[in-house]
Design an enzyme around this catalytic site. Structure first.
Site, mmCIF file in Angstrom:
data_model
loop_
_atom_site.group_PDB
_atom_site.id
_atom_site.type_symbol
_atom_site.label_atom_id
_atom_site.label_comp_id
_atom_site.label_asym_id
_atom_site.label_seq_id
_atom_site.Cartn_x
_atom_site.Cartn_y
_atom_site.Cartn_z
ATOM 1 C CE LYS A 230 28.293 -26.901 31.481
ATOM 2 N NZ LYS A 230 27.481 -26.481 32.636
ATOM 3 C CB SER B 132 24.709 -29.220 32.934
ATOM 4 O OG SER B 132 25.221 -27.938 33.288
ATOM 5 C CB SER C 97 25.627 -27.087 36.290
ATOM 6 O OG SER C 97 24.419 -27.675 35.913
#
Ligand code: GLN
Length: 492
Positions: A77, A157, A181
């Site tokens: 990420k 997210s 997330s």
């Protein structure tokens, strides 16, 4: 052998050790799939870097000195800083930023020559700007599409991470979970993800959103794969992250396959109220029936402050964000406005140009709830209720071993559905926020399919440091079901 991209982390690690395939072949295969950047899941790809890492892995495999996951690809990420790839946290304000060091989790999963597990990095994954969002619609670099239906959001997210794993662009990814997330995008994309106990995995080099909540963790297709990655990710890092716990790393694979006979699964009544969509409820109920067949017992429990977790989280997280994001001022990192009159003007223009709307909204909310006159009314109250939410869990754990329920009230929604209504996104976080506020480990496990064939995740929440128990419970469910093996239609 399955095609490489259909293999799990465990299978790839074994095939690499047995020399049935080389790390360069594996990396080349995945890099070919990344061409054209399907689903806009990646923000940075650099095949030279990836292949150089794969070559180093092959050398170590040949010498028999490979790490636990030597040569298996992973993608990070974009909130984890990396030396070899750009890092943006999904924000324009970090355009052009290169970190001089790797985040601890990147290092722990990476080069075995530096003590890591030996994984090869495929690149950086799209996400909501500074991890603020539930749909990946807040990335400055465009939305990520859900591999199960490209008209729908992948969740957020960590939407790029979830979409990339679901579309077999990488066998595993890292994610971060501040208020859900990891769990929510895993649920929306039909994969498995775990957020460990707050403090078990280092936050060093994870770009801060809300430091008292932020926690990194793995996302993959199976619980076994998550266990493999998490074993490499955990462990103290006290010199570099003062909230890192002095708890040794653990081999989470060792406790897979334990019997669930007599396991008490707490079912919080507040997770099954009016707002829960019928299709999600049906899938979750189905998974709970499976657990009963495996010998577990369902125990009704109550988490009475579940609803309060939304206002509490959306006070505390923005408060911390408003402070954390003050460092992006055009001086030290990334973007700086071109035309300005003096220092203050430069700060203002840089931040006005660099931050997106959701980030600005949160900075303003955060500054407001911390300001003189409002601090007591909002921030302090929120902190008190946060403690009560944590206490509610401890009461519940007197009656049960793990807690189960939905991850989100619905399956992945369509793009634009909540676009002009940020609060609608906030409300959808209701089932993931409580565990985040309490710092408890939580995971999402594929539990079935709902409306229009979209995946549904089951959330499992454990007491502090009970990651092994959660992973075992998820693994047992995956042995009894095949939801985690299904593929989006048309996916090669
Ligand atoms: N959706 C939540 C938020 O927008 C959670 C995000 C996260 O866990 N990073 O803050």
């Amino acid at each position: 052998m399955n095609s490489l991209h259909d293999m799990t982390v465990a299978e790839l690690a074994q095939a690499l050790k047995a020399k049935q395939v080389s790390a360069v072949e594996v990396a080349t295969g995945f890099l070919a799939r990344l061409g054209g950047n399907p689903h806009n899941a990646f923000l940075d790809i650099d095949s030279e870097v990836t292949l150089a890492q794969a070559q180093a892995s092959d050398a170590r495999l040949a010498a028999g000195t490979g790490g636990l996951l030597e040569g298996v690809p992973v993608a990070h990420k974009d909130v984890f800083v990396t030396r070899d790839f750009a890092t943006t946290a999904g924000s324009k304000i970090l355009t052009g930023y290169r970190s001089p060091f790797d985040a601890t989790l990147v290092q722990k999963l990476g080069a075995s020559a530096q003590g890591g597990a030996g994984m090869v990095t495929l690149g950086k994954l799209n996400c909501d700007e500074f991890a603020m969002g539930s749909a990946n619609e807040n990335s400055a670099f465009g939305k990520v599409t859900n591999p199960w239906d490209t008209a729908r959001v992948p969740g957020g997210s960590s939407g790029g991470s979830a979409a990339a794993v679901a579309a077999r662009l990488t066998p595993a990814a890292t994610g971060t979970d501040t208020g859900g997330s990891i769990r929510q995008p895993a649920s929306f994309c039909g994969i498995t993800g775990i957020k460990p106990t707050y403090g078990r995995a280092s936050r060093y080099g994870m770009i801060a959103y809300a430091s008292s909540l932020d926690q990194g963790g793995p996302m993959a297709r199976t619980a076994e794969d998550c266990a493999l990655l998490l074993s490499a990710m955990c462990g103290p890092d006290i010199d570099r992250d003062s909230t890192s716990l002095d708890m040794p790393a653990e081999d989470f694979t060792a406790s897979l396959n334990q019997s669930l006979e007599g396991l008490r699964i707490g079912i919080p009544k507040e997770f099954f109220g009016e707002g829960l969509h019928a299709d999600v409820r049906a899938a979750v109920d189905g998974a709970l029936r499976e657990y009963e067949k495996l010998g577990a017992r369902l125990v009704p429990i109550s988490l009475p402050r579940t609803e309060l977790s939304i206002p509490v989280y959306y006070i505390i997280a923005p408060a911390e964000a408003s402070s954390n994001l003050s460092r992006f001022d055009g001086v030290k990192f990334g973007h700086r406005a071109k035309d300005y009159t003096d220092l203050v003007d430069m700060y203002k223009k840089t931040r006005a140009e660099g931050f997106g709307n959701e980030v600005k909204r949160r900075i303003m909310t955060g500054a407001y709830v911390l300001s003189h006159g409002y601090y007591d009314a909002y921030y302090l109250q929120a902190q008190k209720i946060r403690r009560m939410i944590a206490d509610d869990f401890q009461n519940a754990f007197k009656e049960c071993d793990v807690i189960a329920g939905p991850v989100a009230p619905s399956v992945a929604w369509k793009f634009g559905e909540n676009a002009n209504d940020p609060v609608a996104d906030y409300l959808a976080d209701i089932f993931t926020l409580p565990a985040s506020l309490a710092g408890l480990p939580g995971m999402s496990v594929p539990a079935g399919f709902g409306a229009q064939g979209m995946p549904v995740g089951l959330q499992l929440i454990g007491n502090y440091f009970k990651e092994a128990q959660l992973l075992n419970a998820a693994h047992r469910l995956q042995q009894a079901t095949d939801f985690h093996l299904r593929k989006p239609e048309g996916l090669q």
